[in-house]
Write a protein that holds these residues in place. Structure first.
Motif, PDB file in Angstrom:
ATOM      1  N   GLN A 306       0.817  -1.155  -0.120  1.00 21.78           N
ATOM      2  CA  GLN A 306      -0.017  -0.160   0.208  1.00 21.78           C
ATOM      3  C   GLN A 306       0.921   1.281  -0.011  1.00 21.78           C
ATOM      4  O   GLN A 306       1.982   1.427   0.599  1.00 21.78           O
ATOM      5  N   GLY A 307       0.508   2.207  -0.838  1.00 23.75           N
ATOM      6  CA  GLY A 307       1.073   3.669  -0.749  1.00 23.75           C
ATOM      7  C   GLY A 307       0.149   4.725  -0.330  1.00 23.75           C
ATOM      8  O   GLY A 307      -0.901   4.635  -0.965  1.00 23.75           O
ATOM      9  N   TYR A 308       0.646   5.473   0.488  1.00 23.49           N
ATOM     10  CA  TYR A 308      -0.004   6.860   0.999  1.00 23.49           C
ATOM     11  C   TYR A 308       0.742   8.000   0.654  1.00 23.49           C
ATOM     12  O   TYR A 308       1.757   7.825   1.217  1.00 23.49           O
ATOM     13  N   GLY A 309       0.221   8.748  -0.064  1.00 27.41           N
ATOM     14  CA  GLY A 309       0.693  10.169  -0.388  1.00 27.41           C
ATOM     15  C   GLY A 309      -0.395  11.203  -0.953  1.00 27.41           C
ATOM     16  O   GLY A 309      -1.218  10.768  -1.158  1.00 27.41           O
ATOM     17  N   LEU A 310       0.090  12.379  -1.296  1.00 28.84           N
ATOM     18  CA  LEU A 310      -0.675  13.404  -1.749  1.00 28.84           C
ATOM     19  C   LEU A 310      -0.090  13.663  -2.988  1.00 28.84           C
ATOM     20  O   LEU A 310       0.869  13.675  -3.296  1.00 28.84           O
ATOM     21  N   GLY A 317       5.127   9.097   0.626  1.00 25.14           N
ATOM     22  CA  GLY A 317       4.518   9.169   1.877  1.00 25.14           C
ATOM     23  C   GLY A 317       4.992   7.782   2.388  1.00 25.14           C
ATOM     24  O   GLY A 317       5.889   7.277   2.400  1.00 25.14           O
ATOM     25  N   THR A 318       3.902   7.333   3.049  1.00 28.33           N
ATOM     26  CA  THR A 318       4.099   5.950   3.753  1.00 28.33           C
ATOM     27  C   THR A 318       3.690   4.985   3.072  1.00 28.33           C
ATOM     28  O   THR A 318       3.058   4.853   2.069  1.00 28.33           O
ATOM     29  N   LYS A 319       4.465   3.575   3.407  1.00 23.50           N
ATOM     30  CA  LYS A 319       3.994   2.382   2.643  1.00 23.50           C
ATOM     31  C   LYS A 319       3.960   1.159   3.896  1.00 23.50           C
ATOM     32  O   LYS A 319       4.544   1.165   4.714  1.00 23.50           O
ATOM     33  N   LEU A 320       3.006   0.333   3.175  1.00 22.34           N
ATOM     34  CA  LEU A 320       2.583  -0.880   4.033  1.00 22.34           C
ATOM     35  C   LEU A 320       3.183  -1.764   3.075  1.00 22.34           C
ATOM     36  O   LEU A 320       2.800  -2.168   2.065  1.00 22.34           O
ATOM     37  N   GLY A 341       0.934   2.054   6.791  1.00 30.23           N
ATOM     38  CA  GLY A 341       2.331   1.673   6.809  1.00 30.23           C
ATOM     39  C   GLY A 341       3.294   2.586   7.522  1.00 30.23           C
ATOM     40  O   GLY A 341       2.827   3.636   8.184  1.00 30.23           O
ATOM     41  N   ARG A 342       4.483   2.439   7.300  1.00 29.86           N
ATOM     42  CA  ARG A 342       5.584   3.449   7.685  1.00 29.86           C
ATOM     43  C   ARG A 342       6.202   4.524   6.812  1.00 29.86           C
ATOM     44  O   ARG A 342       6.129   4.307   5.513  1.00 29.86           O
ATOM     45  N   GLY A 406       5.618   3.305  14.760  1.00 29.22           N
ATOM     46  CA  GLY A 406       5.646   4.302  13.579  1.00 29.22           C
ATOM     47  C   GLY A 406       4.692   3.763  12.493  1.00 29.22           C
ATOM     48  O   GLY A 406       4.873   4.580  11.323  1.00 29.22           O
ATOM     49  N   TYR A 407       3.775   3.181  12.588  1.00 28.04           N
ATOM     50  CA  TYR A 407       2.783   2.931  11.818  1.00 28.04           C
ATOM     51  C   TYR A 407       1.688   3.742  11.831  1.00 28.04           C
ATOM     52  O   TYR A 407       1.167   4.159  13.033  1.00 28.04           O
ATOM     53  N   LEU A 408       1.304   4.304  10.500  1.00 29.63           N
ATOM     54  CA  LEU A 408       0.263   5.431  10.557  1.00 29.63           C
ATOM     55  C   LEU A 408      -0.975   4.909  10.046  1.00 29.63           C
ATOM     56  O   LEU A 408      -1.463   4.118   9.331  1.00 29.63           O
ATOM     57  N   PHE A 409      -1.905   5.449  10.936  1.00 25.86           N
ATOM     58  CA  PHE A 409      -3.440   5.185  10.838  1.00 25.86           C
ATOM     59  C   PHE A 409      -4.109   6.094  10.380  1.00 25.86           C
ATOM     60  O   PHE A 409      -4.150   7.195  11.043  1.00 25.86           O
ATOM     61  N   ILE A 410      -4.950   6.093   9.298  1.00 21.92           N
ATOM     62  CA  ILE A 410      -5.478   7.396   8.901  1.00 21.92           C
ATOM     63  C   ILE A 410      -6.963   7.255   9.227  1.00 21.92           C
ATOM     64  O   ILE A 410      -7.559   6.379   9.011  1.00 21.92           O
TER      65      ILE A 410
END
Length: 522
Positions: A306-310, A317-320, A341-342, A406-410
């Motif tokens: 998974q990728g999270y970014g804007l 950004g973060t990756k799981l 992810g982190r 450091g795992y990000l939960f949106i």
């Protein structure tokens, strides 16, 4: 040089042609180009537009669906000192004119499909001087292939610095009017470099629109490594599976709704040979743990990432990572499937409160990201830039928290948060609860005005074909996962949701449609 042997973003193609001239570069439908052929065509386009008079720091707009020509234009402009402006092909004429006037585009490169929309733009957007059609003759426009046939294939002369703009990427407009995100050559080169570190040799299929930051960003990571890029004009379930089988694709990118569409429209999915597929990268929109588990069961031999970014972060950004996608019964692993992810390599993430103070693990606040590919600002919008970009950090407008590792939960968009009776309610957790019902295909939760509570929770649901569920049934189902005060006070059933081309549900449109909580829309 900006980074290694790269003097500009366009040198990704130059390098591939030098090091791997005969390796397969771009594949689109019946067209198959080696990296040397790609570079030849990229240079021809760059030299042609320079010959037309396109000057440094001028903008050229690009309007089209995915194709090899689209990438040729993008990289051709990256070898000049001009910038590309990738346009959303779903824009209404008024929106298109608004963006062209905002960026003062000097010309537009378009596909014949959009000729009627482009016709007449010279009066609506007077800065336009050049009209180029990519895929055939159109009256009043230069023909792309004719231009390339007589152009110089040598590398164009250029004097590009790392902080020079390479493109203006307009946001998707999920929360209002699109804004022009300014990206530099250095930022996009480092985006490609950082992304490539977790990719490795691959044969990628790109079904996401290239005009989006996600589509371009993922493609850049693979071009950085000279991997073969297979392009789909646009996503369609069976053609996607056919291409994976025919081209022996090893990596592809999805948005969550694509899994739903595949399951709903291709019941015989196992008749396609997808054994070559080693990794699926997903993101661009929230994905429930229930849907993720379904996707993992659908492609059991495949890794997931998974990728999270804007758009504003490159996107980066973060990756799981795949090692986090293990269904081994561990409670911690199960919880982390719901995370983003982190932070990726060479980046930072923090959670801040309303006073911009960093919060400890477990506390919810606004997510801020710091990475090499962050934008340098919004085009012509200094106030919005100052609000979003602070000391190099992009303040995302998303709410979330970090765990102790450091795992990000949106949790949700800051603007989407519902305040009902003084309690903060994050729509995503209610959406996840609704999505776990077997009859639910897609869902969105929004706040609507309420005379008693200030706001109340409205659940909007699209059911799977052939399934039924009542409003009361779904409301009761939510209580398995969320507190009673968080469950929807009302549920509406829809045939479909308004979406961006990346399949993000446009909640701004839904909020406008349901702004009067006392009335059900016709």
């Amino acid at each position: 040089m900006i980074f290694g042997d790269l003097g500009c973003l366009g040198d990704l193609i130059t390098r591939n042609a030098r090091n791997f001239p005969d390796a397969p570069g771009l594949i689109f439908e019946e067209t198959r180009l080696t990296w040397k052929q790609v570079n030849d065509r990229v240079n021809r386009f760059a030299n042609t537009v320079l010959g037309l008079g396109l000057k440094p720091a001028e903008n050229l707009a690009l309007l089209g669906r995915n194709s090899h020509r689209y990438l040729e234009v993008f990289f051709g402009l990256a070898k000049t000192e001009a910038r590309s402006v990738k346009l959303n092909y779903r824009y209404a004429p008024k929106e298109l004119v608004g963006v062209l006037k905002d960026c003062q585009a000097q010309g537009i490169v378009f596909e014949r499909e959009f000729a009627d929309m482009v016709r007449g733009l010279s009066t609506e957007a007077p800065s336009l001087k050049y009209f180029i059609c990519l895929d055939g003759p159109v009256e009043g426009a230069l023909n792309y292939e004719d231009m390339l046939a007589s152009a110089d294939p040598r590398e164009p002369a250029r004097d590009i610095q790392g902080d020079d703009l390479v493109m203006i990427q307009y946001t998707s407009g999920t929360t209002g009017l699109p804004k022009g995100v300014m990206m530099t050559h250095r930022g996009q080169i480092l985006l490609a470099n950082h992304g490539a570190l977790t990719v490795g040799p691959a044969r990628i299929l790109m079904p996401l629109p290239l005009f989006t930051a996600a589509g371009t960003g993922r493609t850049l990571c693979h071009i950085y490594l000279a991997n073969t890029v297979v392009l789909m004009r646009e996503f369609a379930p069976r053609p996607l599976l056919e291409i994976i089988e025919r081209e022996k694709v090893t990596v592809t990118g999805f948005v969550p709704s694509m899994f739903n569409i595949l399951k709903a429209t291709v019941p015989d999915l196992d008749r396609y040979d997808t054994s070559s597929l080693k990794r699926i990268i997903y993101g661009a929109a929230p994905m429930s743990v229930h849907l993720l588990k379904t996707a993992m069961e659908t492609f059991p031999g495949c890794e997931f990432e998974q990728g999270y970014g804007l758009t504003e972060t490159g996107p980066y950004g973060t990756k799981l990572m795949p090692e986090d996608h293990l269904l081994d019964g561990s409670e911690k692993r199960a919880q982390r499937l719901g995370s983003a992810g982190r932070m990726g390599i060479n980046g930072l993430v923090k959670i801040v409160d309303t006073d911009d103070q960093e919060l400890p693990p477990g506390e919810i606040g606004e997510i801020a990201l710091y990475c090499d590919s962050n934008m340098v600002g919004y085009w012509n919008k200094p106030e919005e830039t100052a609000a979003t970009l602070r000391q190099g950090w992009v303040y995302t407008g998303d709410m979330g928290d970090l765990d102790e590792d450091g795992y990000l939960f949106i949790r949700d968009r800051k603007k989407d948060m519902i305040i009902s009776g003084g309690f903060n309610i994050y729509p995503k957790e209610v959406e996840d609860a609704l999505a776990s019902h077997p009859a639910v295909l897609e869902t969105a939760v929004i706040g609507v005005p309420d005379d008693t509570w200030g706001e109340s929770v409205l659940g909007l649901v699209v059911l799977k074909d052939g399934w039924r569920a009542s409003e009361q049934e779904l409301m009761e189902h939510c209580l398995k996962d969320v507190a009673r005060y968080k469950r929807p006070r009302r549920i509406e059933f829809l045939d479909s949701f308004p979406k961006t081309p990346l399949q993000k549900i446009q909640k701004n449109i839904l909020r406008e449609r349901y702004r009067n909580a006392a009335q059900r829309p016709e």
